[in-house]
Design an enzyme around this catalytic site. Structure first.
Site, PDB file in Angstrom:
ATOM      1  N   CYS A  96       0.849  -1.188   0.000  1.00  0.00           N
ATOM      2  CA  CYS A  96       0.000   0.000   0.000  1.00  0.00           C
ATOM      3  C   CYS A  96       0.887   1.242   0.000  1.00  0.00           C
ATOM      4  CB  CYS A  96      -0.905  -0.016   1.231  1.00  0.00           C
ATOM      5  SG  CYS A  96      -1.837   1.514   1.483  1.00  0.00           S
ATOM      6  N   CYS A 178      -6.599  -0.788   8.123  1.00  0.00           N
ATOM      7  CA  CYS A 178      -5.690   0.349   7.946  1.00  0.00           C
ATOM      8  C   CYS A 178      -5.319   0.843   9.331  1.00  0.00           C
ATOM      9  CB  CYS A 178      -6.344   1.466   7.131  1.00  0.00           C
ATOM     10  SG  CYS A 178      -5.320   2.953   6.981  1.00  0.00           S
ATOM     11  N   ASN A 321     -11.944  26.857  10.986  1.00  0.00           N
ATOM     12  CA  ASN A 321     -11.190  26.060  11.953  1.00  0.00           C
ATOM     13  C   ASN A 321     -10.315  26.921  12.859  1.00  0.00           C
ATOM     14  OD1 ASN A 321     -10.248  23.368  12.932  1.00  0.00           O
ATOM     15  ND2 ASN A 321      -8.302  23.999  12.037  1.00  0.00           N
ATOM     16  N   ASP A 367     -10.850  34.919  -4.383  1.00  0.00           N
ATOM     17  CA  ASP A 367      -9.710  34.170  -4.908  1.00  0.00           C
ATOM     18  C   ASP A 367      -8.453  34.925  -4.502  1.00  0.00           C
ATOM     19  OD1 ASP A 367      -7.713  32.931  -6.308  1.00  0.00           O
ATOM     20  OD2 ASP A 367      -8.732  32.981  -8.252  1.00  0.00           O
ATOM     21  N   CYS A 414       1.627  23.228   4.847  1.00  0.00           N
ATOM     22  CA  CYS A 414       1.707  21.798   4.541  1.00  0.00           C
ATOM     23  C   CYS A 414       2.790  21.527   3.509  1.00  0.00           C
ATOM     24  CB  CYS A 414       0.358  21.271   4.055  1.00  0.00           C
ATOM     25  SG  CYS A 414      -0.283  22.116   2.596  1.00  0.00           S
TER      26      CYS A 414
END
Length: 462
Positions: A96, A178, A321, A367, A414
């Site tokens: 995987c 998993c 968030n 945007d 990220c």
């Protein structure tokens, strides 16, 4: 001690290597020339070896050759394992493609990720934080609260595959468990596969998505052709038996909840430290790791050192968030402005603010890769700025940062490369990188999530 590899491709050369260090994505790095059987014309050439760790002697099979480097996969561990080697907990690991670092000790995973961030900051911006904060750590298993799982029907074998893509491949590998997926989701994978196998329209299902709120679970079935009533009823009965919400998504991307009378089309999660609760749709972006997410939001608020009555701008705010906890921090006399490209997410954030009685939070659709300087929200002035962009970063926004007037900026990233690039621009605008930390949002993978605090230290004519 010998350790056999998980797979071996025929007619590919195998060599013995001394592993020297780790690459940014967790592969062992070695060079030709460290063993007498190495071809003389390759001496000094770099080799990236999957599953190999520094200090180990391994036999590896070459899988890809390029002019300046080669790629290989460890097929045998020939001597003592590294102290950082651990046994992978998942039976599908190595086939995987979801996880790439289960064989590496969790502490070493975090150390590697911090080195990646440190290296990128130095390379792209020539800077380092004044202080490295303690990493935000994750649970080692059962941490993912959502997953997209591929579905493929093999008619010649009358067999349905439910699983994830193999490493560097579009092929699906069947999984029955998993280890990083929330246990309430993982434990149901075999039964879900059997259900999908029994459907008449199984060949028309592209994937399923499982998502978990604090108290709800949803199953979304993506199908490219309409499912017949019998199939829909089977899915409905399965969902009712499990107490799950069921959604169908046909080819046109619309989303339909089955049995809407059972409740609103929403899942929920709370950030208890801020007494806020969020409603979200199965297709909405939410952080997959609930434990790390709550710690991340708390750290962001601590770094911004917000006072009652201050004004905060939250760019790429999503469903709120960060915005809603920030609104709690600044109080009723403060203001939080959240900006997000998706009108649907802006509406979700607005609804979430209302459900939490946070009238000091307002949201706008824009945007952020385009010029937004003419909008009223962009010209109000702010005490603090929070940026949580996608992997592409926030380079287009950097030119507008001086106009916001923020004394403190928290950048959540990220992608360490785009964070470092944007950090260099912030330094040019008179900000200093004060603190940084890595966050193990995606443990057992090479993905690096990080958070950084910048403070204004001087005025520069931009």
């Amino acid at each position: 001690m010998k350790q056999q590899a998980k797979s071996r491709k025929p007619q590919q050369p195998e060599y013995i290597f001394q592993v020297e260090t780790l690459s940014h994505e967790g592969r062992g790095i070695a060079h030709y020339g460290s063993h007498p059987d190495h071809p003389a014309d390759k001496h000094g050439k770099k080799v990236f070896i999957r599953y190999a760790l520094p200090g180990e002697t391994v036999k590896a099979q070459i899988t890809h050759e390029a002019k300046r480097l080669e790629e290989a996969e460890m097929v045998e561990l020939l001597a003592e394992p590294s102290a950082n080697r651990v046994e992978a907990v998942c039976p599908h690991y190595g086939i995987c493609g979801g996880c790439s670092m289960q064989h590496i000790h969790p502490d070493e995973q975090i150390h590697l990720k911090q080195n990646v961030l440190q290296s990128h900051l130095q390379h792209f911006a020539g800077i380092q934080p004044e202080q490295w904060l303690e990493p935000i750590r994750s649970l080692q298993s059962d941490y993912r609260r959502r997953a997209r799982i591929g579905v493929r029907y093999l008619p010649k074998q009358d067999r349905l595959i439910l699983g994830f893509r193999e490493h560097h491949s579009n092929r699906l590998t069947s999984i029955h468990t998993c280890s990083v997926l929330d246990k309430k989701l993982s434990d149901n994978l075999p039964e879900l596969r059997n259900l999908l196998q029994s459907l008449k329209g199984k060949a028309h299902i592209g994937h399923v998505e499982l998502a978990k709120g604090d108290h709800e679970i949803s199953l979304l079935v993506r199908h490219i052709e309409k499912l017949n009533n019998a199939d829909v009823n089977q899915l409905r009965q399965f969902a009712l038996h499990k107490g799950w919400q069921l959604y169908l998504q046909p080819k046109d991307q619309s989303l339909r909840r089955i049995d809407e009378e059972q409740g609103a089309m929403r899942l929920h999660y709370a950030l208890n430290a801020f007494d806020v609760n969020f409603a979200f749709s199965p297709l909405d972006f939410t952080q997959v790791n609930a434990t790390v997410n709550e710690q991340m939001v708390q750290l962001a608020c601590e770094l911004l050192q917000l006072q009652q009555g201050e004004r905060v701008l939250d760019l790429f705010c999503g469903l709120g968030n960060f915005s809603l906890p920030l609104a709690r921090c600044v109080g009723a006399k403060g203001q939080v402005v959240g900006v997000e490209a998706s009108e649907e997410m802006v509406q979700r954030a607005t609804d979430n603010a209302k459900r939490n009685n946070l009238v000091q939070a307002s949201f706008f659709s824009q945007d952020l890769t385009k010029d937004f300087s003419h909008h009223s929200w962009a010209n109000q002035g702010f005490d603090a700025l929070l940026i949580d962009p996608p992997r592409a970063g926030a380079y287009e926004i950097m030119q507008y940062v001086p106009n916001f007037g923020a004394k403190r900026i928290v950048y959540v990233s990220c992608n360490p490369a785009t964070l470092a690039r944007d950090a260099g621009v912030l330094v040019q605008h008179g900000y200093q990188l004060k603190k940084a930390a890595v966050m193990d949002m995606f443990t057992h993978t090479e993905h690096v999530e990080s958070i950084a605090l910048f403070e204004k230290i001087q005025e520069i004519n931009d």
